[in-house]
Write an enzyme that holds these catalytic residues in place. Sequence first.
Site, mmCIF file in Angstrom:
data_model
loop_
_atom_site.group_PDB
_atom_site.id
_atom_site.type_symbol
_atom_site.label_atom_id
_atom_site.label_comp_id
_atom_site.label_asym_id
_atom_site.label_seq_id
_atom_site.Cartn_x
_atom_site.Cartn_y
_atom_site.Cartn_z
ATOM 1 N N ASP A 29 -33.505 -42.407 21.233
ATOM 2 C CA ASP A 29 -32.199 -42.487 21.888
ATOM 3 C C ASP A 29 -31.171 -41.834 20.962
ATOM 4 O O ASP A 29 -31.155 -42.107 19.759
ATOM 5 C CB ASP A 29 -31.828 -43.957 22.161
ATOM 6 N N ILE A 30 -30.341 -40.981 21.520
ATOM 7 C CA ILE A 30 -29.390 -40.216 20.720
ATOM 8 C C ILE A 30 -28.225 -41.096 20.225
ATOM 9 O O ILE A 30 -27.556 -40.745 19.249
ATOM 10 C CB ILE A 30 -28.884 -38.983 21.528
ATOM 11 N N HIS A 93 -36.056 -45.397 32.750
ATOM 12 C CA HIS A 93 -36.430 -45.384 31.332
ATOM 13 C C HIS A 93 -36.450 -46.798 30.782
ATOM 14 O O HIS A 93 -35.701 -47.665 31.230
ATOM 15 C CB HIS A 93 -35.495 -44.500 30.508
ATOM 16 N N HIS A 95 -35.981 -48.919 27.243
ATOM 17 C CA HIS A 95 -35.499 -48.897 25.860
ATOM 18 C C HIS A 95 -36.442 -49.739 25.010
ATOM 19 O O HIS A 95 -36.721 -50.898 25.358
ATOM 20 C CB HIS A 95 -34.112 -49.547 25.753
HETATM 21 P P1 5GP Z 1 -28.831 -46.526 30.382
HETATM 22 O O1 5GP Z 1 -28.951 -45.524 31.515
HETATM 23 O O2 5GP Z 1 -30.115 -47.238 30.103
HETATM 24 O O3 5GP Z 1 -27.665 -47.456 30.591
HETATM 25 O O4 5GP Z 1 -28.460 -45.694 29.063
HETATM 26 C C1 5GP Z 1 -28.976 -44.413 28.847
HETATM 27 C C2 5GP Z 1 -29.385 -44.242 27.404
HETATM 28 O O5 5GP Z 1 -29.755 -42.883 27.231
HETATM 29 C C3 5GP Z 1 -28.268 -44.522 26.380
HETATM 30 O O6 5GP Z 1 -28.749 -45.428 25.401
HETATM 31 C C4 5GP Z 1 -27.937 -43.157 25.803
HETATM 32 O O7 5GP Z 1 -27.626 -43.194 24.420
HETATM 33 C C5 5GP Z 1 -29.210 -42.364 26.046
HETATM 34 N N1 5GP Z 1 -28.963 -40.955 26.270
HETATM 35 C C6 5GP Z 1 -28.056 -40.416 27.131
HETATM 36 N N2 5GP Z 1 -28.119 -39.074 27.094
HETATM 37 C C7 5GP Z 1 -29.077 -38.762 26.188
HETATM 38 C C8 5GP Z 1 -29.600 -37.511 25.727
HETATM 39 O O8 5GP Z 1 -29.201 -36.424 26.121
HETATM 40 N N3 5GP Z 1 -30.594 -37.587 24.800
HETATM 41 C C9 5GP Z 1 -31.073 -38.777 24.325
HETATM 42 N N4 5GP Z 1 -32.051 -38.720 23.421
HETATM 43 N N5 5GP Z 1 -30.602 -39.968 24.748
HETATM 44 C C10 5GP Z 1 -29.612 -39.952 25.670
#
Ligand code: 5GP
Length: 130
Positions: A29-30, A93, A95
């Site tokens: 995660d970035i 996804h 985590h």
């Molecule tokens: P969620 O959709 O589960 O609420 O959060 C999405 C997750 O994806 C976040 O923790 C965010 O940091 C991560 N994320 C969003 N865009 C990118 C990206 O381009 N690359 C990576 N490696 N992680 C990402």
Amino acid sequence: MSSIFSKIVVGEIPCYKIAEDDNYLAFLDINPLAKGHTLVIPKKEVDYIFDVDDQLLGGMMIFSKRVALAIEKAVPCKRIGIAVLGLEVPHAHIHLIPLNNLGDINFSNPKLKFSSQEFIEIARLINSKL
Ligand code: 5GP
């Protein structure tokens, strides 16, 4: 339009890759909550995790287990926590987050910052434990 994670799958956007097979991809995660915070996705783009078909969803959990056990060996922690939100990126996804305390999986926490070199090193370390 493809999700940002589909762009990662085809290499249009870079990632710090942890593991990959025909159906799944794991990458750091970035904006991590903890060192080693990893995302596992199905390569097939489906927004909501509970719309993923049974076979693909079951395989995703088995793939995540393999990755989680490697993270656990690479990063000192009590265990690996698992969370599904999907509030930001509409591509299913999981985590995987190294945990020492309950607060380590609080998504309201400030995110950690790592340099590119640090991300590469974390990915390399986890990769070596697979
Ligand atoms: P969620 O959709 O589960 O609420 O959060 C999405 C997750 O994806 C976040 O923790 C965010 O940091 C991560 N994320 C969003 N865009 C990118 C990206 O381009 N690359 C990576 N490696 N992680 C990402």
